[in-house]
Scaffold this motif. Structure first.
Motif, PDB file in Angstrom:
ATOM      1  N   GLY A  42       0.878  -1.500  -0.006  1.00 41.56           N
ATOM      2  CA  GLY A  42       0.146  -0.023  -0.031  1.00 41.56           C
ATOM      3  C   GLY A  42       0.851   1.334   0.019  1.00 41.56           C
ATOM      4  N   ILE A  43       0.300   2.429   0.208  1.00 43.58           N
ATOM      5  CA  ILE A  43       0.891   3.668   0.237  1.00 43.58           C
ATOM      6  C   ILE A  43       2.043   3.649   1.496  1.00 43.58           C
ATOM      7  CG2 ILE A  43      -1.031   4.984   1.246  1.00 43.58           C
ATOM      8  CD1 ILE A  43      -0.119   7.264  -0.897  1.00 43.58           C
ATOM      9  N   LYS A  44       2.983   4.393   1.454  1.00 45.60           N
ATOM     10  CA  LYS A  44       3.767   4.538   2.531  1.00 45.60           C
ATOM     11  C   LYS A  44       4.294   6.013   2.870  1.00 45.60           C
ATOM     12  CE  LYS A  44       4.695   2.118   5.266  1.00 45.60           C
ATOM     13  NZ  LYS A  44       4.220   2.062   6.492  1.00 45.60           N
ATOM     14  N   GLU A  45       4.149   6.372   4.039  1.00 47.60           N
ATOM     15  CA  GLU A  45       4.958   7.378   4.520  1.00 47.60           C
ATOM     16  C   GLU A  45       5.837   7.191   5.482  1.00 47.60           C
ATOM     17  OE1 GLU A  45       5.514  11.624   6.817  1.00 47.60           O
ATOM     18  OE2 GLU A  45       4.611   9.769   7.346  1.00 47.60           O
ATOM     19  N   ALA A  46       7.054   7.502   5.280  1.00 47.33           N
ATOM     20  CA  ALA A  46       8.017   7.238   6.564  1.00 47.33           C
ATOM     21  C   ALA A  46       8.560   8.515   6.986  1.00 47.33           C
ATOM     22  CB  ALA A  46       9.037   6.310   6.106  1.00 47.33           C
ATOM     23  N   ASN A  47       8.650   8.670   8.106  1.00 40.73           N
ATOM     24  CA  ASN A  47       9.006   9.968   8.753  1.00 40.73           C
ATOM     25  C   ASN A  47      10.412  10.016   9.409  1.00 40.73           C
ATOM     26  OD1 ASN A  47       8.707  12.812  10.574  1.00 40.73           O
ATOM     27  ND2 ASN A  47       7.098  12.848   8.941  1.00 40.73           N
ATOM     28  N   VAL A  48      11.189  11.172   9.365  1.00 40.51           N
ATOM     29  CA  VAL A  48      12.666  11.165   9.888  1.00 40.51           C
ATOM     30  C   VAL A  48      13.023  12.738  10.354  1.00 40.51           C
ATOM     31  CG1 VAL A  48      13.655  11.375   7.580  1.00 40.51           C
ATOM     32  CG2 VAL A  48      14.892  10.384   9.725  1.00 40.51           C
ATOM     33  N   GLY A  49      13.732  12.763  11.365  1.00 39.87           N
ATOM     34  CA  GLY A  49      14.055  14.080  11.983  1.00 39.87           C
ATOM     35  C   GLY A  49      15.433  14.216  11.473  1.00 39.87           C
ATOM     36  N   THR A  50      15.948  15.181  10.690  1.00 41.17           N
ATOM     37  CA  THR A  50      17.305  14.972  10.204  1.00 41.17           C
ATOM     38  C   THR A  50      17.708  16.532   9.660  1.00 41.17           C
ATOM     39  OG1 THR A  50      18.752  14.295   8.468  1.00 41.17           O
ATOM     40  CG2 THR A  50      16.577  14.059   7.839  1.00 41.17           C
ATOM     41  N   ASN A  51      18.759  16.736   9.680  1.00 36.78           N
ATOM     42  CA  ASN A  51      19.169  18.107   9.134  1.00 36.78           C
ATOM     43  C   ASN A  51      18.904  18.264   7.779  1.00 36.78           C
ATOM     44  OD1 ASN A  51      20.049  19.233  11.637  1.00 36.78           O
ATOM     45  ND2 ASN A  51      22.145  19.104  11.146  1.00 36.78           N
ATOM     46  N   PHE A  52      19.190  16.967   6.978  1.00 35.37           N
ATOM     47  CA  PHE A  52      19.007  16.905   5.697  1.00 35.37           C
ATOM     48  C   PHE A  52      17.726  17.503   5.151  1.00 35.37           C
ATOM     49  CE2 PHE A  52      17.314  14.703   1.849  1.00 35.37           C
ATOM     50  CZ  PHE A  52      18.448  14.423   1.027  1.00 35.37           C
ATOM     51  N   ALA A  53      16.440  17.511   5.727  1.00 38.24           N
ATOM     52  CA  ALA A  53      15.083  17.904   5.869  1.00 38.24           C
ATOM     53  C   ALA A  53      15.338  19.544   5.783  1.00 38.24           C
ATOM     54  CB  ALA A  53      14.089  17.446   6.761  1.00 38.24           C
ATOM     55  N   GLN A  54      15.946  20.018   6.663  1.00 36.80           N
ATOM     56  CA  GLN A  54      16.216  21.350   6.961  1.00 36.80           C
ATOM     57  C   GLN A  54      16.853  22.068   5.750  1.00 36.80           C
ATOM     58  OE1 GLN A  54      17.911  20.895  10.877  1.00 36.80           O
ATOM     59  NE2 GLN A  54      16.215  22.206  11.692  1.00 36.80           N
ATOM     60  N   MET A  55      17.783  21.189   5.114  1.00 37.96           N
ATOM     61  CA  MET A  55      18.832  21.929   4.120  1.00 37.96           C
ATOM     62  C   MET A  55      17.723  21.982   2.612  1.00 37.96           C
ATOM     63  SD  MET A  55      22.264  19.635   4.429  1.00 37.96           S
ATOM     64  CE  MET A  55      23.127  19.795   5.968  1.00 37.96           C
ATOM     65  N   LEU A  56      16.950  20.866   2.785  1.00 42.31           N
ATOM     66  CA  LEU A  56      16.005  20.912   1.266  1.00 42.31           C
ATOM     67  C   LEU A  56      15.028  22.114   1.565  1.00 42.31           C
ATOM     68  CD1 LEU A  56      14.735  17.319   0.700  1.00 42.31           C
ATOM     69  CD2 LEU A  56      16.675  18.375  -0.347  1.00 42.31           C
ATOM     70  N   GLY A  57      14.581  22.401   2.763  1.00 37.19           N
ATOM     71  CA  GLY A  57      13.638  23.609   2.859  1.00 37.19           C
ATOM     72  C   GLY A  57      14.263  24.783   2.617  1.00 37.19           C
ATOM     73  N   ARG A  58      15.506  25.036   3.268  1.00 32.86           N
ATOM     74  CA  ARG A  58      16.128  26.283   2.840  1.00 32.86           C
ATOM     75  C   ARG A  58      16.461  26.307   1.526  1.00 32.86           C
ATOM     76  NH1 ARG A  58      18.249  25.144   8.382  1.00 32.86           N
ATOM     77  NH2 ARG A  58      19.904  23.983   7.723  1.00 32.86           N
ATOM     78  N   MET A  59      16.757  25.202   0.654  1.00 31.36           N
ATOM     79  CA  MET A  59      16.935  25.529  -0.617  1.00 31.36           C
ATOM     80  C   MET A  59      15.742  25.679  -1.621  1.00 31.36           C
ATOM     81  SD  MET A  59      19.971  22.335  -0.542  1.00 31.36           S
ATOM     82  CE  MET A  59      20.506  22.577  -2.288  1.00 31.36           C
ATOM     83  N   ARG A  60      14.458  25.810  -0.653  1.00 33.29           N
ATOM     84  CA  ARG A  60      13.299  25.597  -1.472  1.00 33.29           C
ATOM     85  C   ARG A  60      13.008  24.582  -2.278  1.00 33.29           C
ATOM     86  NH1 ARG A  60      12.667  32.440  -1.978  1.00 33.29           N
ATOM     87  NH2 ARG A  60      13.144  32.729   0.124  1.00 33.29           N
ATOM     88  N   ILE A  61      13.439  23.543  -1.736  1.00 29.66           N
ATOM     89  CA  ILE A  61      12.939  22.223  -2.599  1.00 29.66           C
ATOM     90  C   ILE A  61      11.863  21.569  -1.854  1.00 29.66           C
ATOM     91  CG2 ILE A  61      13.771  19.747  -3.291  1.00 29.66           C
ATOM     92  CD1 ILE A  61      16.642  21.041  -3.352  1.00 29.66           C
ATOM     93  N   GLY A  62      10.574  21.830  -2.707  1.00 26.80           N
ATOM     94  CA  GLY A  62       9.659  21.556  -1.941  1.00 26.80           C
ATOM     95  C   GLY A  62       9.472  19.668  -2.042  1.00 26.80           C
ATOM     96  N   ALA A  63      10.004  19.276  -3.089  1.00 24.25           N
ATOM     97  CA  ALA A  63      10.040  17.595  -3.114  1.00 24.25           C
ATOM     98  C   ALA A  63      10.958  17.100  -3.946  1.00 24.25           C
ATOM     99  CB  ALA A  63       8.528  17.031  -3.527  1.00 24.25           C
ATOM    100  N   ILE A  64      11.454  15.969  -3.950  1.00 21.47           N
ATOM    101  CA  ILE A  64      12.430  15.226  -4.831  1.00 21.47           C
ATOM    102  C   ILE A  64      11.449  14.005  -5.203  1.00 21.47           C
ATOM    103  CG2 ILE A  64      14.384  13.991  -5.197  1.00 21.47           C
ATOM    104  CD1 ILE A  64      15.637  15.710  -3.012  1.00 21.47           C
ATOM    105  N   ILE A  65      11.182  13.960  -6.575  1.00 21.83           N
ATOM    106  CA  ILE A  65      10.700  12.732  -6.899  1.00 21.83           C
ATOM    107  C   ILE A  65      11.642  11.638  -7.795  1.00 21.83           C
ATOM    108  CG2 ILE A  65       8.742  11.847  -8.358  1.00 21.83           C
ATOM    109  CD1 ILE A  65       7.138  14.667  -7.867  1.00 21.83           C
ATOM    110  N   ILE A  66      11.839  10.627  -7.363  1.00 21.43           N
ATOM    111  CA  ILE A  66      12.934   9.694  -7.811  1.00 21.43           C
ATOM    112  C   ILE A  66      11.908   8.649  -8.861  1.00 21.43           C
ATOM    113  CG2 ILE A  66      14.648   8.137  -7.692  1.00 21.43           C
ATOM    114  CD1 ILE A  66      14.781   9.614  -4.707  1.00 21.43           C
ATOM    115  N   GLU A  67      12.357   8.812 -10.269  1.00 21.68           N
ATOM    116  CA  GLU A  67      11.400   7.899 -11.046  1.00 21.68           C
ATOM    117  C   GLU A  67      12.103   7.062 -12.057  1.00 21.68           C
ATOM    118  OE1 GLU A  67       8.661  10.788 -12.264  1.00 21.68           O
ATOM    119  OE2 GLU A  67       9.874  11.508 -13.836  1.00 21.68           O
ATOM    120  N   GLU A  68      11.592   5.895 -12.581  1.00 21.49           N
ATOM    121  CA  GLU A  68      12.123   5.258 -13.455  1.00 21.49           C
ATOM    122  C   GLU A  68      13.205   4.384 -12.979  1.00 21.49           C
ATOM    123  OE1 GLU A  68      10.950   4.610 -16.448  1.00 21.49           O
ATOM    124  OE2 GLU A  68       9.703   6.521 -16.850  1.00 21.49           O
ATOM    125  N   GLN A  69      14.143   3.376 -13.975  1.00 21.02           N
ATOM    126  CA  GLN A  69      14.951   2.723 -13.230  1.00 21.02           C
ATOM    127  C   GLN A  69      16.255   2.791 -14.438  1.00 21.02           C
ATOM    128  OE1 GLN A  69      12.533  -0.643 -13.073  1.00 21.02           O
ATOM    129  NE2 GLN A  69      12.929  -0.756 -11.053  1.00 21.02           N
TER     130      GLN A  69
END
Lengths: 97, 578
Positions: free
Chosen positions: B83-110
Motif C-alpha cells: 500500500g501507500i507509505k509515508e516514513a518520517n524522519v528527523g534530520t538536518n537533511f530535511a532542513q537543508m531541502l527546506g532552505r534550498m526551497r526544494i518542496g519535493a524530490i521525485i525519484i522515478e524510472e530505473q
C-alpha cells in the motif's frame, strides 16, 4: 502479603538505603494494616503528589484516593517521567469505584 | 520564488526542476508525498518495478527556526505492505531541502545497467556520480567516506545492503548531526524502492541556499514564540522533562508496569528484566560512558530526546537507541542487555534496516527455530546473513511476515504485512485500532493512543475499553497534520494540552504560506491526507478485511491481564468511512 511499592527514576533516592542497579526500581514493602489509600503510602514514605507523575495500582493508572490493600502492587513514577495528554486524563480514585 | 520539485529520472540520468504546481502550494511533508504518490504512481504497480516512485518532502515550516521542525517525509508504494507509505524522519537533511526551497524530490524510472549512482544536489544544480565502490559496504564506513569526499556539512540520504537485496525491511538512512547513519525513515521498505531505481545516495550541500520563504514574518514569529513557550512549559517536552532526560526509552518501565510491553514475540506483557534496558538504565550508562544525552536529531530541536550510545569504553558511537528499537531488539527477543541491543542496533544502522521490523523478524525467526530466545550472539549472526546476502539473509531482510511464512510460524504480529511496534494491542486496545486501520499498516505513530490510554482511565480512554474508533480517528487525523507541517510528532504532548501551542503551530504555518488557516481547519487537512491514502490502498486492492489484527491476538490471552483483542469489526470499520 504486604503492599509492594516500586519507586522509579529520581524517586528511588528517597529511600535511605536505596539499592538499585541500573534501571531497577527501589522496592519497599508496607504492611497493609496501616494503609487504606495511596495517599497513606505517600505519607509513610515521605513524598508529595507534586513530585510524581504516574501512579499505577495493579497496572491501573490511579490517584491518591485509590484504595489499596495487602497484596497490591503500587508503582510510582517521578514528575520527570510523565508522558500524558492532560486533556484526556482521569485517574481512578476511591470514589470512582 | 516558489518552491521547486526536482524530478530525478534514473533511466535518463537527468534531473528537471519544476515549480511546485499551484495545487500543491499549501502542501508539505506527508500531505505532499501522499498526494504525489496517489497522483503519479499506479496503485497496482509492482513496488520494485519501473512505475513506482520515491518522493521526499520536507514539511512546510522545515528549514525555518521554528522549534523541533526538522522533519522529512518519504513516500512511495511499499514493498512491505503493498500500500501507500509515508516514513518520517528527523534530520538536518530535511532542513537543508527546506532552505534550498526544494518542496519535493521525485525519484522515478530505473537505470538500465547494474550501476548504482549518487545524486549530488547543490544550490547550483545536480550531478550524478557512480556509487558502485560503496555497494556491499556498511553505512558507518560509507558515511565517513562521503563526509570526507563531499565535506562535513553535507546532508546524506542513503540505502544499505538490505536495500541492495530489495528487502521489504530496508529503510532510507539519514545522517545525524555527528554524521552517524542513525536517523531512519525506516518503515515499509522504501529503501528497496530507491535502490531498485539504481540510486544509492543523495548528498545535499546547501551552501548559498536562500532560506525558506516566509510570507508573513510577524505572524510566523508570533506563532513560533507561542509554540516555543508551550514546549518549554510542558512536563513532557521541557528541558529536564521526560523526553529530554530519558529519551523515548522512558516508556520501557512505564509500559512494562502497565502490562503492555510485549516479551518473547508478543507472548506476555511484563518481565522484571525489562528494567535492565529501561530509559533510566540507558541514561545512567550514557553518562558513565561519556556518550551524549540529551541530543537533538536535527539543529533547533528544543525537546532533544535523542542521544549517542557508545560501547562501554565510550568509543564506537552507534547513535540513538529509541524505545521501539530497544524493545524490538531486546525484550521482544528476550534480550535484556543494553550492550547487546546496542550492537544489534548498530548492525541495523550499518545494513540499512528498520530496527522495529528487524526485532520482530528476529523474534519470529526464534519462534521458527533459527535461534534461541535470549541469544544475542545468534541474533547478530542472523543479521550477518543479510550482510553476506545468503538465502537465509534474503528471507530475513524481507521482514516479519515473510520470515514467519518461511519458517512455519503462525504467531506473526503484523497488519498489512508490517510488524507491530512496542505496545501489545490486547493490553492497550486503542493502539490496536490504529494498527488495524492506519493505511500504513501496524504503525504506532499514525495515531498514538498510548498517552491517553495508559494515563487516562475514564470512559473511552481506559486502555481495556473496546470503544476506541473515535480516539484512534482523532489521533490519526492530528498526526497526519503534524507530519505534513514538518513538526516532530512529540510536540503533540504540548499542543494538545496547551491551546496557545496549537495556535502557534497554525500561526507558524500561516506565516510561511501567507494563509489564514484557523484551528477549525486542522481536522479537514488531516482527513484529506488520510482519505488520499486510503483511496490509493483501495485501488491497490485493499478491503476492510485488511484492517484486522492477526488471528492469534483474538484468541490467545495475553498475560498479565489475560486479555484478547476483542474490538469488534464494526468498531474497526467505523474509524474511516468515506
Amino acid at each position: 502479603m504486604p503492599i509492594q511499592v516500586r519507586l522509579y527514576g529520581d524517586l528511588r533516592k528517597i529511600l535511605p538505603q536505596h539499592n538499585y542497579s541500573k534501571g531497577a526500581p527501589s522496592v519497599i514493602e508496607i504492611d497493609g494494616t496501616e494503609i487504606k489509600l495511596v495517599s497513606d503510602i505517600f505519607k509513610k514514605i515521605g513524598i508529595e503528589e507534586s513530585e510524581t507523575s504516574h501512579i499505577f495500582v495493579n497496572r491501573i493508572f490511579s490517584g491518591l484516593r485509590k484504595k489499596v490493600k495487602d497484596g497490591d502492587g503500587v508503582a510510582i513514577f517521578p514528575k520527570n517521567m510523565g508522558l500524558l495528554y492532560k486533556w484526556y486524563f482521569k485517574k481512578v480514585e476511591d470514589n470512582d469505584e | 520564488m516558489p518552491r521547486k520539485i526536482i524530478r530525478v529520472n534514473m533511466k535518463k540520468l537527468e534531473t528537471n526542476y519544476e515549480d511546485l504546481p499551484e495545487k500543491y502550494q499549501y502542501l508539505g511533508g506527508r500531505g505532499l508525498t501522499s498526494t504525489i504518490v496517489a497522483e503519479e504512481v499506479p496503485p497496482t504497480c509492482h513496488p520494485l518495478g519501473p512505475h513506482n516512485k520515491v518522493v521526499l518532502a520536507p514539511g512546510i515550516v522545515t528549514g525555518t527556526n521554528a522549534p523541533s521542525s526538522g522533519r522529512l517525509s518519504v513516500g512511495g508504494k511499499s514493498p512491505l505492505t503493498g500500500g501507500i507509505k509515508e516514513a518520517n524522519v528527523g534530520t538536518n537533511f530535511a532542513q537543508m531541502l527546506g532552505r534550498m526551497r526544494i518542496g519535493a524530490i521525485i525519484i522515478e524510472e530505473q537505470t538500465e545497467g547494474k550501476d548504482y549512482y549518487l545524486l549530488k544536489i547543490t544550490n547550483d544544480g545536480t550531478e550524478f556520480i557512480k556509487a558502485n565502490k560503496w555497494v556491499g559496504k556498511g553505512l558507518y564506513e560509507v558515511y565517513k567516506d562521503l563526509r570526507k569526499e563531499f565535506g562535513e556539512k553535507i546532508g546524506i540520504c542513503g540505502v544499505g545492503i538490505a536495500a541492495e537485496l530489495f528487502g521489504g525491511n530496508s529503510g532510507l538512512c539519514f545522517n545525524d548531526p555527528e554524521g552517524l547513519p542513525s536517523r531512519y525513515a525506516g518503515r515499509g521498505g522504501l529503501g528497496a524502492v530507491m535502490a531498485s531505481r539504481g540510486l544509492k545516495f543523495i548528498v545535499v550541500d546547501e551552501t548559498g541556499a536562500p532560506g525558506v520563504e516566509i510570507k508573513n514574518e510577524e505572524v510566523f514569529k508570533k506563532g513560533t514564540a507561542k509554540l516555543l513557550k508551550a514546549l518549554g512549559d510542558h512536563d513532557v517536552t521541557k528541558p529536564g522533562g521526560a523526553l529530554n532526560t530519558y529519551g523515548t526509552g522512558v516508556l520501557i518501565n512505564i509500559i512494562n508496569e502497565n502490562g503492555g510491553l510485549p516479551q518473547r514475540n508478543f507472548s506476555r506483557g511484563q518481565d522484571d528484566r525489562s528494567e535492565k534496558v529501561s530509559g533510566e538504565a540507558k541514561a545512567e550508562e550514557i553518562k558513565k560512558r561519556g556518550g551524549v544525552r540529551p541530543h537533538g536529531c536535527h539543529t533547533g530541536c528544543v525537546i532533544q530526546c535523542s542521544e549517542v550510545w557508545t560501547k562501554p569504553d565510550g568509543k564506537d558511537p552507534v547513535g540513538v537507541l529509541e524505545y521501539e528499537s530497544v524493545w524490538a531488539l531486546g525484550p521482544n527477543c528476550e534480550i535484556y542487555d543494553l550492550d547487546t541491543i546496542g550492537e544489534l542496533n548498530r548492525a541495523c544502522n550499518d545494513l540499512g534496516l528498520d530496527t522495529i521490523e528487524t526485532g520482530t523478524t528476529l523474534a519470529v525467526a526464534m519462534e521458527g527455530g533459527l535461534a534461541d530466545f535470549g541469544d544475542g550472539k545468534a541474533s547478530l549472526n542472523l543479521l550477518e546473513e543479510i550482510r553476506k546476502k545468503t538465502p537465509t539473509g534474503r528471507i530475513l531482510v524481507n521482514g516479519t511476515e515473510f520470515t514467519g511464512k518461511a519458517f512455519g510460524v503462525t504467531r506473526i504480529p503484523t497488519v498489512k504485512g508490517q510488524a507491530m511496534p512496542a505496545y501489545d494491542p490486547r493490553a492497550i486496545k486503542g493502539i490496536g485500532v490504529t494498527y488495524a486501520t492506519s493505511p500504513m499498516g501496524a504503525d504506532h505513530t499514525a495515531g498514538y493512543a498510548i498517552a491517553t490510554e495508559i494515563m487516562g482511565v475514564g470512559g473511552e480512554a481506559d486502555r481495556l475499553d473496546t470503544k476506541k474508533a473515535e480516539l484512534s480517528r482523532n489521533l490519526q487525523v492530528a498526526t497526519a497534520v503534524i507530519d505534513s507541517v514538518g513538526y516532530c510528532l512529540f510536540i503533540a504532548f504540548a499542543i494538545l494540552d496547551i491551546v496557545e501551542g496549537l495556535e502557534g503551530v497554525v500561526e507558524s504555518v500561516n506565516g510561511v504560506l501567507g494563509t489564514s488557516l484557523t484551528l477549525n481547519d486542522i481536522p479537514t487537512i488531516g482527513m484529506q491526507v488520510i482519505e488520499t491514502e486510503i483511496k490509493f490502498n483501495k485501488a491497490a486492492g485493499f478491503t476492510s478485511l485488511d484492517d484486522r489484527l492477526p488471528e492469534f491476538m483474538k484468541e490467545e490471552k495475553f498475560p498479565p491481564d489475560n486479555e484478547v483483542f476483542n474490538v469488534s469489526d464494526e468498531e474497526l470499520d467505523s474509524v474511516f468511512k468515506f
